[in-house]
Write a protein that holds these residues in place. Structure first.
Motif, PDB file in Angstrom:
ATOM      1  N   VAL A  17       0.857  -1.188   0.000  1.00 26.63           N
ATOM      2  CA  VAL A  17       0.000   0.000   0.000  1.00 26.63           C
ATOM      3  C   VAL A  17       0.889   1.233   0.000  1.00 26.63           C
ATOM      4  CG1 VAL A  17      -1.685   1.342   1.315  1.00 26.63           C
ATOM      5  CG2 VAL A  17      -1.894  -1.156   1.203  1.00 26.63           C
ATOM      6  N   GLU A  18       0.553   2.210  -0.822  1.00 28.56           N
ATOM      7  CA  GLU A  18       1.270   3.489  -0.828  1.00 28.56           C
ATOM      8  C   GLU A  18       0.338   4.591  -0.347  1.00 28.56           C
ATOM      9  OE1 GLU A  18       3.996   6.460  -3.592  1.00 28.56           O
ATOM     10  OE2 GLU A  18       2.724   4.974  -4.592  1.00 28.56           O
ATOM     11  N   ILE A  19       0.822   5.388   0.585  1.00 30.41           N
ATOM     12  CA  ILE A  19       0.118   6.600   1.001  1.00 30.41           C
ATOM     13  C   ILE A  19       0.919   7.777   0.462  1.00 30.41           C
ATOM     14  CG2 ILE A  19      -0.716   7.980   2.930  1.00 30.41           C
ATOM     15  CD1 ILE A  19      -0.916   5.465   4.587  1.00 30.41           C
ATOM     16  N   ILE A  86       4.305   1.996   1.778  1.00 36.51           N
ATOM     17  CA  ILE A  86       5.194   2.918   1.078  1.00 36.51           C
ATOM     18  C   ILE A  86       4.804   4.341   1.448  1.00 36.51           C
ATOM     19  CG2 ILE A  86       5.938   3.746  -1.188  1.00 36.51           C
ATOM     20  CD1 ILE A  86       5.186   0.939  -2.268  1.00 36.51           C
ATOM     21  N   VAL A  87       5.798   5.139   1.819  1.00 34.30           N
ATOM     22  CA  VAL A  87       5.558   6.527   2.225  1.00 34.30           C
ATOM     23  C   VAL A  87       6.388   7.456   1.332  1.00 34.30           C
ATOM     24  CG1 VAL A  87       5.013   5.858   4.584  1.00 34.30           C
ATOM     25  CG2 VAL A  87       7.377   6.454   3.988  1.00 34.30           C
ATOM     26  N   LEU A 173      10.434   3.804   1.527  1.00 34.75           N
ATOM     27  CA  LEU A 173      10.255   5.008   0.725  1.00 34.75           C
ATOM     28  C   LEU A 173       9.863   4.666  -0.708  1.00 34.75           C
ATOM     29  CD1 LEU A 173      13.328   7.139   1.899  1.00 34.75           C
ATOM     30  CD2 LEU A 173      10.993   7.113   2.813  1.00 34.75           C
ATOM     31  N   ALA A 174       9.134   5.582  -1.334  1.00 33.23           N
ATOM     32  CA  ALA A 174       8.607   5.343  -2.674  1.00 33.23           C
ATOM     33  C   ALA A 174       9.711   5.080  -3.695  1.00 33.23           C
ATOM     34  CB  ALA A 174       7.750   6.529  -3.106  1.00 33.23           C
ATOM     35  N   HIS A 199      12.606  10.105 -10.511  1.00 34.12           N
ATOM     36  CA  HIS A 199      11.261   9.747 -10.063  1.00 34.12           C
ATOM     37  C   HIS A 199      10.498  11.021  -9.736  1.00 34.12           C
ATOM     38  CE1 HIS A 199       8.498   7.972  -6.756  1.00 34.12           C
ATOM     39  NE2 HIS A 199       7.882   7.972  -7.920  1.00 34.12           N
ATOM     40  N   MET A 200       9.417  11.275 -10.451  1.00 34.00           N
ATOM     41  CA  MET A 200       8.613  12.478 -10.290  1.00 34.00           C
ATOM     42  C   MET A 200       7.331  12.149  -9.535  1.00 34.00           C
ATOM     43  SD  MET A 200       9.055  13.886 -14.195  1.00 34.00           S
ATOM     44  CE  MET A 200       7.947  15.286 -13.923  1.00 34.00           C
TER      45      MET A 200
END
Length: 319
Positions: A17-19, A86-87, A173-174, A199-200
């Motif tokens: 899961v990504e926030i 993922i943050v 981290l993302a 990475h944008m």
């Protein structure tokens, strides 16, 4: 669970899961015939300003909005009890440190790393959550990739997951997981080649230099800071040429930004002009297939990339 800076040092979960500042997204990984497949995915938008990623201030400004989006994503993924989370990159400060001699005891190494990074920490080291993993080994010492985050900010994200009934066994981290997706994909990354990743994200951009599987440089620029992404690219390339004595990138990779295709095209053209090489975009399908019922456009592929990276951490293909 502590914030992990590792690209490969923890077991991969089956649900990621990504926030992020603009959305919460998630994906489930399945294995079919020995090959990884994204079996399900979900994404929910969150209102502007509900989450503002920061290293030094509270991130969650509208908890019901963020918690509600997370709960809806988890519901669509079968209400998993354990997830990898993922943050945003802005949550942590990433450094690469090198020691000529590495203490034999883990406790001594931990103290040495904390002492080393405290000088650059924007808050008291006593309030920090520090994680590290061994990086490249050279004749002049051993490198470590170190993540430094404020403990209460990490706990904000842990608390959101717990409130939704899930335990965040891994927090990462993302951009680390975009790297994981590249390393797990095909064609495999050459073991000795240098490659550049841009990475944008909606609220920041991160540029990394990787030598084979080893992280060599990690730089993040918040969207609301002075300077441009081009400035950050220029600084990173100069560092690569002057400090790392780089011989040229074998691969330049662009991830993110599908919500603003004009900006992505501008960045791609700028990179190709500056580096005199073709820039490719990350496609998570080179690492994990999608089920037939998943129709993937550029925005979905961008969303899936870090999720696939976390789900496949430790399964990189290095030539």
């Amino acid at each position: 669970m502590s914030l992990l800076s590792s690209l490969r040092d923890a077991p991969a979960p089956t649900v990621a899961v990504e926030i992020a500042a603009t959305h919460v997204s998630g994906a489930v990984l399945d294995w079919r015939g020995g090959a990884p497949v994204v079996a399900a995915h979900a994404s929910e938008p969150i209102a502007s300003g509900a989450l503002i990623s920061s290293l030094t201030a509270a991130n969650v400004h509208d908890r019901p909005a963020v918690a509600g989006a997370l709960a809806r994503v988890l519901s669509q993924l079968g209400r998993p009890h354990r997830i990898g989370l993922i943050v945003p990159d802005l949550v942590a400060k990433v450094s690469i440190v090198k020691f000529e001699q590495v203490p034999a005891r883990a406790q001594d190494l931990d103290q040495l790393i904390r002492w080393h990074v405290r000088k650059s920490a924007p808050f008291a080291i006593e309030d920090a959550q520090v994680a590290y993993v061994a990086g490249q080994r050279a004749q002049d010492g051993q490198e470590f990739i170190v993540s430094l985050a404020r403990r209460d900010i990490v706990q904000e994200y842990e608390g959101l997951a717990a409130e939704a009934g899930a335990h965040a066994g891994v927090i990462d981290l993302a951009t680390f997981n975009v790297i994981n997706a590249v390393l797990a994909g095909s064609p495999p990354v050459a073991s000795t080649g240098d490659w550049l990743l841009v990475h944008m994200a909606p609220d920041y951009a991160t540029i990394v230099i990787v030598r084979g599987p080893h992280l060599m440089s990690f730089r993040t620029r918040a969207a609301d800071t002075d300077g441009t992404l081009g400035d950050l690219v220029h600084q990173t390339v100069m560092y690569y040429e002057d400090r790392l004595k780089g011989a040229g990138f074998t691969r330049v990779v662009l991830a993110g930004g599908a919500g603003d295709p004009d900006s992505v095209d501008d960045v791609r053209r700028s990179l190709e002009a500056r580096l005199a090489t073709t820039v490719v975009t990350v496609d998570p399908r080179s690492a994990a297939a999608l089920t037939d019922r998943i129709s993937a456009g550029p925005a979905l592929l961008d969303t899936l990339t870090p999720l696939v990276g976390l789900l496949l951490r430790g399964r990189e293909k290095v030539a």
